[in-house]
Every structure is written in C-alpha cells, then in structure tokens.
Design a protein around this motif. Structure first.
Motif, PDB file in Angstrom:
ATOM      1  N   ILE A  15       0.834  -1.203   0.000  1.00 14.45           N
ATOM      2  CA  ILE A  15       0.000   0.000   0.000  1.00 14.45           C
ATOM      3  C   ILE A  15       0.871   1.256   0.000  1.00 14.45           C
ATOM      4  CG2 ILE A  15      -1.653   1.348   1.351  1.00 14.45           C
ATOM      5  CD1 ILE A  15      -2.798  -1.369   2.333  1.00 14.45           C
ATOM      6  N   TYR A  16       1.857   1.297   0.882  1.00 12.48           N
ATOM      7  CA  TYR A  16       2.755   2.455   1.003  1.00 12.48           C
ATOM      8  C   TYR A  16       3.463   2.736  -0.323  1.00 12.48           C
ATOM      9  CZ  TYR A  16       6.626   5.341   2.606  1.00 12.48           C
ATOM     10  OH  TYR A  16       7.542   6.353   2.744  1.00 12.48           O
ATOM     11  N   GLU A  17       4.005   1.697  -0.946  1.00 10.54           N
ATOM     12  CA  GLU A  17       4.721   1.866  -2.214  1.00 10.54           C
ATOM     13  C   GLU A  17       3.793   2.380  -3.313  1.00 10.54           C
ATOM     14  OE1 GLU A  17       6.495  -1.982  -2.801  1.00 10.54           O
ATOM     15  OE2 GLU A  17       8.137  -1.558  -1.393  1.00 10.54           O
ATOM     16  N   MET A  18       2.571   1.826  -3.385  1.00 14.12           N
ATOM     17  CA  MET A  18       1.618   2.256  -4.404  1.00 14.12           C
ATOM     18  C   MET A  18       1.203   3.710  -4.177  1.00 14.12           C
ATOM     19  SD  MET A  18      -1.920   2.807  -4.988  1.00 14.12           S
ATOM     20  CE  MET A  18      -2.504   2.170  -3.459  1.00 14.12           C
ATOM     21  N   LEU A  19       0.920   4.083  -2.927  1.00 18.28           N
ATOM     22  CA  LEU A  19       0.510   5.461  -2.629  1.00 18.28           C
ATOM     23  C   LEU A  19       1.609   6.458  -2.979  1.00 18.28           C
ATOM     24  CD1 LEU A  19      -1.338   5.022   0.783  1.00 18.28           C
ATOM     25  CD2 LEU A  19      -2.368   5.499  -1.455  1.00 18.28           C
ATOM     26  N   ASN A  20       2.836   6.134  -2.683  1.00 17.69           N
ATOM     27  CA  ASN A  20       3.940   7.048  -3.001  1.00 17.69           C
ATOM     28  C   ASN A  20       4.238   7.095  -4.495  1.00 17.69           C
ATOM     29  OD1 ASN A  20       4.912   8.312  -0.492  1.00 17.69           O
ATOM     30  ND2 ASN A  20       4.984   6.182   0.160  1.00 17.69           N
ATOM     31  N   ARG A  21       4.076   5.977  -5.179  1.00 18.91           N
ATOM     32  CA  ARG A  21       4.297   5.939  -6.630  1.00 18.91           C
ATOM     33  C   ARG A  21       3.210   6.736  -7.362  1.00 18.91           C
ATOM     34  NH1 ARG A  21       3.881   0.830  -7.109  1.00 18.91           N
ATOM     35  NH2 ARG A  21       1.736   0.766  -7.798  1.00 18.91           N
ATOM     36  N   GLU A  22       1.953   6.597  -6.939  1.00 17.26           N
ATOM     37  CA  GLU A  22       0.829   7.216  -7.648  1.00 17.26           C
ATOM     38  C   GLU A  22       0.596   8.678  -7.266  1.00 17.26           C
ATOM     39  OE1 GLU A  22      -0.478   5.994 -10.229  1.00 17.26           O
ATOM     40  OE2 GLU A  22       0.321   3.967 -10.025  1.00 17.26           O
ATOM     41  N   PRO A  61     -10.325  -1.957   8.981  1.00 16.28           N
ATOM     42  CA  PRO A  61      -8.971  -1.488   9.305  1.00 16.28           C
ATOM     43  C   PRO A  61      -7.898  -2.295   8.573  1.00 16.28           C
ATOM     44  CG  PRO A  61      -9.888  -2.735  11.130  1.00 16.28           C
ATOM     45  CD  PRO A  61     -10.994  -2.579  10.125  1.00 16.28           C
ATOM     46  N   LEU A  62      -8.284  -3.415   7.962  1.00 15.19           N
ATOM     47  CA  LEU A  62      -7.309  -4.296   7.324  1.00 15.19           C
ATOM     48  C   LEU A  62      -6.973  -3.920   5.886  1.00 15.19           C
ATOM     49  CD1 LEU A  62      -8.660  -7.684   8.701  1.00 15.19           C
ATOM     50  CD2 LEU A  62      -6.833  -6.237   9.629  1.00 15.19           C
ATOM     51  N   LEU A  63      -7.785  -3.087   5.259  1.00 12.94           N
ATOM     52  CA  LEU A  63      -7.472  -2.653   3.891  1.00 12.94           C
ATOM     53  C   LEU A  63      -7.628  -1.138   3.789  1.00 12.94           C
ATOM     54  CD1 LEU A  63      -7.962  -4.532   0.674  1.00 12.94           C
ATOM     55  CD2 LEU A  63      -8.514  -2.138   0.681  1.00 12.94           C
ATOM     56  N   ALA A  64      -8.852  -0.634   3.713  1.00 16.97           N
ATOM     57  CA  ALA A  64      -9.042   0.812   3.565  1.00 16.97           C
ATOM     58  C   ALA A  64      -8.470   1.579   4.756  1.00 16.97           C
ATOM     59  CB  ALA A  64     -10.521   1.137   3.386  1.00 16.97           C
ATOM     60  N   GLY A  65      -8.578   1.019   5.948  1.00 12.65           N
ATOM     61  CA  GLY A  65      -8.000   1.676   7.121  1.00 12.65           C
ATOM     62  C   GLY A  65      -6.502   1.844   6.991  1.00 12.65           C
ATOM     63  N   ARG A  66      -5.850   0.858   6.409  1.00 10.53           N
ATOM     64  CA  ARG A  66      -4.402   0.957   6.185  1.00 10.53           C
ATOM     65  C   ARG A  66      -4.082   1.994   5.121  1.00 10.53           C
ATOM     66  NH1 ARG A  66      -2.200  -5.265   6.981  1.00 10.53           N
ATOM     67  NH2 ARG A  66      -2.675  -5.262   9.209  1.00 10.53           N
ATOM     68  N   VAL A  67      -4.922   2.084   4.101  1.00 11.48           N
ATOM     69  CA  VAL A  67      -4.715   3.114   3.067  1.00 11.48           C
ATOM     70  C   VAL A  67      -4.796   4.497   3.707  1.00 11.48           C
ATOM     71  CG1 VAL A  67      -5.664   4.142   0.961  1.00 11.48           C
ATOM     72  CG2 VAL A  67      -5.540   1.648   1.185  1.00 11.48           C
ATOM     73  N   VAL A  68      -5.800   4.701   4.547  1.00 12.01           N
ATOM     74  CA  VAL A  68      -5.966   5.998   5.214  1.00 12.01           C
ATOM     75  C   VAL A  68      -4.758   6.310   6.089  1.00 12.01           C
ATOM     76  CG1 VAL A  68      -7.318   7.263   6.944  1.00 12.01           C
ATOM     77  CG2 VAL A  68      -8.483   5.942   5.159  1.00 12.01           C
ATOM     78  N   SER A  69      -4.323   5.344   6.894  1.00 10.51           N
ATOM     79  CA  SER A  69      -3.217   5.611   7.823  1.00 10.51           C
ATOM     80  C   SER A  69      -1.879   5.796   7.109  1.00 10.51           C
ATOM     81  CB  SER A  69      -3.112   4.503   8.871  1.00 10.51           C
ATOM     82  OG  SER A  69      -2.729   3.286   8.275  1.00 10.51           O
ATOM     83  N   LEU A  70      -1.738   5.254   5.911  1.00 14.25           N
ATOM     84  CA  LEU A  70      -0.479   5.370   5.174  1.00 14.25           C
ATOM     85  C   LEU A  70      -0.496   6.484   4.116  1.00 14.25           C
ATOM     86  CD1 LEU A  70       0.218   1.561   4.705  1.00 14.25           C
ATOM     87  CD2 LEU A  70       1.479   3.143   6.183  1.00 14.25           C
ATOM     88  N   ALA A  71      -1.626   7.161   3.981  1.00 11.98           N
ATOM     89  CA  ALA A  71      -1.727   8.235   2.977  1.00 11.98           C
ATOM     90  C   ALA A  71      -0.747   9.354   3.308  1.00 11.98           C
ATOM     91  CB  ALA A  71      -3.148   8.780   2.936  1.00 11.98           C
ATOM     92  N   PRO A  72      -0.031   9.851   2.313  1.00 12.23           N
ATOM     93  CA  PRO A  72       0.877  10.980   2.547  1.00 12.23           C
ATOM     94  C   PRO A  72       0.116  12.196   3.070  1.00 12.23           C
ATOM     95  CG  PRO A  72       1.284   9.991   0.394  1.00 12.23           C
ATOM     96  CD  PRO A  72       0.025   9.382   0.929  1.00 12.23           C
TER      97      PRO A  72
END
Length: 120
Positions: free
Chosen positions: A77-84, A97-108
């Motif tokens: 998730i972290y790599e994809m968010l930073n790449r995109e 919290p296991l998918l979308a919650g992780r996206v939210v917490s790892l969003a720049p």
C-alpha cells in the motif's frame, strides 16, 4: 486531479457500493480527472487502472453474504501510494482497518482523504 476510489471489496460484484464507485469514477473521468480504483483483488479487465491490494473472504450471516478483506500488505500500500501520488483518496465507509484503514493511515500528508458513508 488524480483521485483514488478506495473500496474494501472487489469490483467484480454488482452491489450498490461498486455501482456507486464506478459511476462516480466514470463521471469524474469525463470531467478530465485521472481516476484509479483501489480495491481488494478483482478480475475485471474492463476497468482501468485498478490496484488490487488484497483478498477477501466471504462470510454468511443473518441470511446475508458479506465479503471481508484479509490483511493487506502495508508495504504494498505504502509503495503504491507514493508511486501514484494521489491528490484525493475517496474512502467508501464503513471500512475495514485491514485494507481501507491501512490506506488511510499510510496516505501521505499532502493527500486529501474524504469518505462516503453508505450503510451501518
């Protein structure tokens, strides 16, 4: 603007949330925005770009069938968010919290995060 629509489920089903995400994504694309779909695994090839971030397990409860995401890889998730480098992440809620919650917490910090609450 680059928008990521985040869905804990697959885009393979024709349920209401999937229809909402795809309809608003098509409209935003028609307005000139770059739209990405961040979901659990999906096999559809008519939607692009899709980022499959995990897998789901199907659960039967109270005569209903529910798909629940398994833990998604924070690193993936972290790599994809930073790449995109999304301008906006639009989360479909309630979320796991296991998918979308992780996206939210790892969003720049420079990514806006908004949500649409569908049902309880």
């Amino acid at each position: 603007m680059k928008i990521g629509y985040v869905l804990d489920d697959s885009l393979d089903s024709t349920d209401g949330v999937q229809q909402y995400v795809l309809a608003i994504g098509r409209w935003m694309s028609s307005q000139g925005h770059e739209v990405h779909y961040l979901a659990s695994s999906t096999s559809r090839s008519d939607i692009s770009p899709v980022h499959s971030l995990g897998k789901n397990v199907s659960v039967k409860f109270n005569k209903n069938r529910l798909r629940v995401p398994l833990p998604a890889s924070p690193r993936k998730i972290y790599e994809m968010l930073n790449r995109e480098a999304f301008d906006v992440l639009h989360i479909q809620m309630p979320h796991s919290p296991l998918l979308a919650g992780r996206v939210v917490s790892l969003a720049p910090d420079n990514t806006a995060v908004v949500g649409t609450f569908h049902i309880a």
